[in-house]
Design an enzyme around this catalytic site. Structure first.
Site, mmCIF file in Angstrom:
data_model
loop_
_atom_site.group_PDB
_atom_site.id
_atom_site.type_symbol
_atom_site.label_atom_id
_atom_site.label_comp_id
_atom_site.label_asym_id
_atom_site.label_seq_id
_atom_site.Cartn_x
_atom_site.Cartn_y
_atom_site.Cartn_z
ATOM 1 N N CYS A 127 -15.314 4.249 10.798
ATOM 2 C CA CYS A 127 -16.318 3.428 10.106
ATOM 3 C C CYS A 127 -15.944 3.235 8.639
ATOM 4 O O CYS A 127 -16.165 4.135 7.816
ATOM 5 C CB CYS A 127 -17.686 4.087 10.230
ATOM 6 N N CYS A 130 -18.938 3.339 6.222
ATOM 7 C CA CYS A 130 -19.523 4.673 6.008
ATOM 8 C C CYS A 130 -18.621 5.527 5.117
ATOM 9 O O CYS A 130 -19.110 6.252 4.246
ATOM 10 C CB CYS A 130 -19.711 5.424 7.320
ATOM 11 N N ASP A 131 -17.320 5.481 5.353
ATOM 12 C CA ASP A 131 -16.415 6.464 4.732
ATOM 13 C C ASP A 131 -15.447 5.881 3.710
ATOM 14 O O ASP A 131 -14.771 6.643 3.008
ATOM 15 C CB ASP A 131 -15.592 7.168 5.834
#
Ligand code: NAP
Length: 298
Positions: A127, A130-131
């Site tokens: 992701c 997200c990261d």
């Protein structure tokens, strides 16, 4: 808790089904467990009338849909059937519904190489939104050649990562507009190469790649590996009540999003429909709700 329609899944397909079902006057409940994959898409440019992040679009859809349906933030762990109802069990409750729409989407595929599982959260990610911010100013690769891989690579470059795409062929399957955006940003691509293993001590330090044309392995020092090699459908729950799937695990539906089981419909990325886009998921959701309405009223 008795409903006309239970929708399992809270992505674009499930939320659109909820809007249509609720507006048809059907008592509707929508179940949400894991966040929809849409929430991880950094930007959406091909959904008519909207340009922005997947998360933003999903939140707007949810706000609109939940005017028409009850929302249960829980995983459906089991479905059974009695004479009149489908019985959907969550960890703590039981819900009855006359029809079910599966809109369970898909989850990311894994590469299945050594080091992948070991380094999840320590350099391996599925992701980018997200990261990605953990890797600003660092060297990362994105593995894959589809829309997700290119969207992620562009996003990672935009936020300041030193990104390279690794693709197993010499041609992308991603749409042309994304390819042009990628090349415009001079994002390098390593063609015809696969990841053999991911290595490091506490966190990812390098990947071993294999050039399939030269049949040679080589090493690339990286801090992060973003894997975007497609999705697998989540259809086990549907299969447990006899819903037919194709050889890839996608739910077989007809033009009205009907499955082989009476009163059971499916919509979005969990179906065997050829195109998997937000806009088609929404279309499927509308058709599935319409079919549930017909089933209950005709
Ligand atoms: P995808 O289209 O299935 O592409 C997966 C990519 O990963 C392909 O390039 C494939 O290579 C590669 N791949 C698969 N297994 C691999 C392996 N073991 N090792 C190395 N590479 C591997 O998946 P996706 O990009 O996640 O897209 C899924 C669906 O969502 C698509 O329908 C896509 O259009 C849609 N989507 C849309 C948007 C958007 O419209 N904004 C954004 C994201 C996704 P090959 O090409 O050689 O098969």
């Amino acid at each position: 808790m008795e409903y006309d329609v239970a929708i399992v899944g809270c992505g674009p397909a499930g939320l659109t089904a909820a809007i249509y079902s609720g507006r048809y006057g059907l008592k509707t409940v929508v179940f949400e467990s894991l966040p929809s994959q849409l929430s991880t898409v950094p930007f959406i440019e091909n959904y008519p009338g909207f340009e922005g992040s997947g998360y933003e679009l999903l939140e707007k859809m949810k706000e609109q849909a939940l005017k028409y349906a009850d929302h249960v933030f829980d995983n459906v762990v089991e479905i059974k059937r009695d004479e009149k109802f489908f019985i959907l069990k969550t960890k703590n409750s039981e819900y009855k519904a006359k029809t079910v729409i599966f809109a369970t989407g898909g989850r990311h595929r894994e590469l299945g190489v050594p080091g992948e599982k070991e380094f999840i959260g320590r350099g391996v990610s599925y992701c980018a939104t997200c990261d990605g911010h953990f890797f600003r100013g660092k060297k990362v690769i994105v593995v894959g050649g589809g829309n997700t891989a290119l969207t992620d690579a562009i996003y990672l470059k935009e936020i300041g990562c030193d990104v390279t795409v690794v693709h197993r062929r010499d041609k992308f399957r991603a749409e042309k507009a994304l390819q042009e955006e990628l090349f415009k940003r001079n994002i390098p691509v390593i063609w015809n190469s696969i990841v053999v293993r991911i290595e490091g001590k506490q966190k990812v330090e390098r990947v071993i790649l294999k050039d399939s044309v030269k049949n040679e392995e080589f090493t690339l020092d990286v801090d992060g590996v973003f894997i975007a090699v497609g999705t697998k459908p989540q259809t086990e729950l549907a299969a447990s009540i006899g819903v037919e799937r194709d050889h890839m695990g996608y739910i077989k539906v007809d033009k009205k999003q009907r499955t082989n089981v009476e009163g059971v419909f499916a919509a979005g990325d969990c179906c065997d429909n050829p195109l998997k886009q937000v806009v088609t998921a929404c279309g499927d959701g509308a058709v599935a709700a319409n079919s549930a309405f017909e089933y209950l009223n005709l």
